[in-house]
Scaffold this motif. Structure first.
Motif, short mmCIF file in Angstrom:
data_model
loop_
_atom_site.label_atom_id
_atom_site.label_comp_id
_atom_site.label_asym_id
_atom_site.label_seq_id
_atom_site.Cartn_x
_atom_site.Cartn_y
_atom_site.Cartn_z
N CYS A 135 -0.13 1.53 8.66
CA CYS A 135 -0.02 1.89 7.25
C CYS A 135 -1.02 3.02 6.95
CB CYS A 135 -0.33 0.68 6.38
SG CYS A 135 -0.34 1.08 4.61
N PHE A 151 -2.77 3.56 4.42
CA PHE A 151 -4.00 3.02 3.82
C PHE A 151 -4.93 2.50 4.90
CE2 PHE A 151 -6.57 -0.40 2.06
CZ PHE A 151 -7.15 0.23 0.96
N ILE A 155 -9.09 -5.06 4.45
CA ILE A 155 -7.72 -4.64 4.13
C ILE A 155 -6.95 -5.83 3.56
CG2 ILE A 155 -5.53 -3.86 5.13
CD1 ILE A 155 -7.25 -2.17 7.10
N PHE A 157 0.80 -1.21 0.00
CA PHE A 157 0.00 0.00 0.00
C PHE A 157 0.84 1.27 0.00
CE2 PHE A 157 -3.11 -2.90 2.19
CZ PHE A 157 -3.98 -3.01 1.12
N CYS A 158 1.85 1.33 0.86
CA CYS A 158 2.60 2.58 1.01
C CYS A 158 4.03 2.50 0.49
CB CYS A 158 2.58 3.03 2.47
SG CYS A 158 3.56 1.99 3.58
N ASN A 160 -10.18 1.18 -3.41
CA ASN A 160 -10.67 2.47 -2.95
C ASN A 160 -10.92 2.33 -1.45
OD1 ASN A 160 -12.83 4.26 -2.05
ND2 ASN A 160 -12.93 4.92 -4.18
N LEU A 161 -10.26 3.16 -0.65
CA LEU A 161 -10.37 3.00 0.80
C LEU A 161 -11.78 3.21 1.31
CD1 LEU A 161 -10.33 5.98 2.52
CD2 LEU A 161 -8.15 6.01 1.37
N LYS A 210 -5.32 -5.99 -0.11
CA LYS A 210 -3.90 -6.30 -0.30
C LYS A 210 -3.73 -7.43 -1.31
CE LYS A 210 -0.14 -8.45 2.26
NZ LYS A 210 -0.11 -9.57 1.35
N ALA A 231 -6.45 5.30 6.94
CA ALA A 231 -7.50 6.00 6.18
C ALA A 231 -8.78 5.19 6.13
CB ALA A 231 -7.00 6.31 4.77
N VAL A 232 -8.67 3.87 6.03
CA VAL A 232 -9.86 3.01 6.05
C VAL A 232 -10.56 3.12 7.40
CG1 VAL A 232 -10.73 0.64 5.93
CG2 VAL A 232 -9.03 1.41 4.28
N VAL A 266 -6.07 -1.64 -7.53
CA VAL A 266 -5.91 -0.70 -6.42
C VAL A 266 -7.27 -0.47 -5.77
CG1 VAL A 266 -5.20 1.64 -5.78
CG2 VAL A 266 -3.96 0.40 -7.58
#
Length: 108
Positions: free
Chosen positions: A29, A31, A79, A14-15, A94-95, A83, A34-35, A92
């Motif tokens: 992380c 991501f 998550i 993710f990062c 979308n969170l 991944k 943010a989730v 990719v």
């Protein structure tokens, strides 16, 4: 992955900034954070430097309600799926969608 003979970079998918340890992927992380923020699940927990994912989950059990913990588990699953979609299908996530689907799964 390495134990299964699959060669992958050791950086978080993710990062791309830290080693892809479970604790990082599911807790710190950007991501994952943010989730959690999108889900309105407030997990402002401080961990010792040598903490594990199990330590973090134990802290969560003690500090959040049972419904919040259930949502947490659904988000962790989301998550993990995001991944794997990135790793295997180059998709990719979308969170906001990860957060929404986690809540939807919980309500079923």
């Amino acid at each position: 992955m390495v134990t299964k003979g699959i060669v992958v970079d050791n950086l978080c998918l993710f990062c791309s900034s830290f080693s892809e340890l479970m604790l990082h992927v599911f807790t710190v992380c950007p991501f994952a954070r943010a989730v959690y923020d999108a889900s309105q699940l407030n997990l402002g927990l401080r961990l010792p430097a040598n903490a594990s994912l199990c330590d973090w989950l134990s802290l969560c059990v003690d500090q959040v309600s049972s419904s919040q913990f259930a949502l947490l588990l659904m988000i962790i699953h989301g998550i993990w799926r995001a991944k794997n979609a990135l790793l295997w299908e180059n998709k990719v996530a979308n969170l906001a969608l990860v957060s929404y689907l986690s809540k939807l799964q919980l309500s079923e």
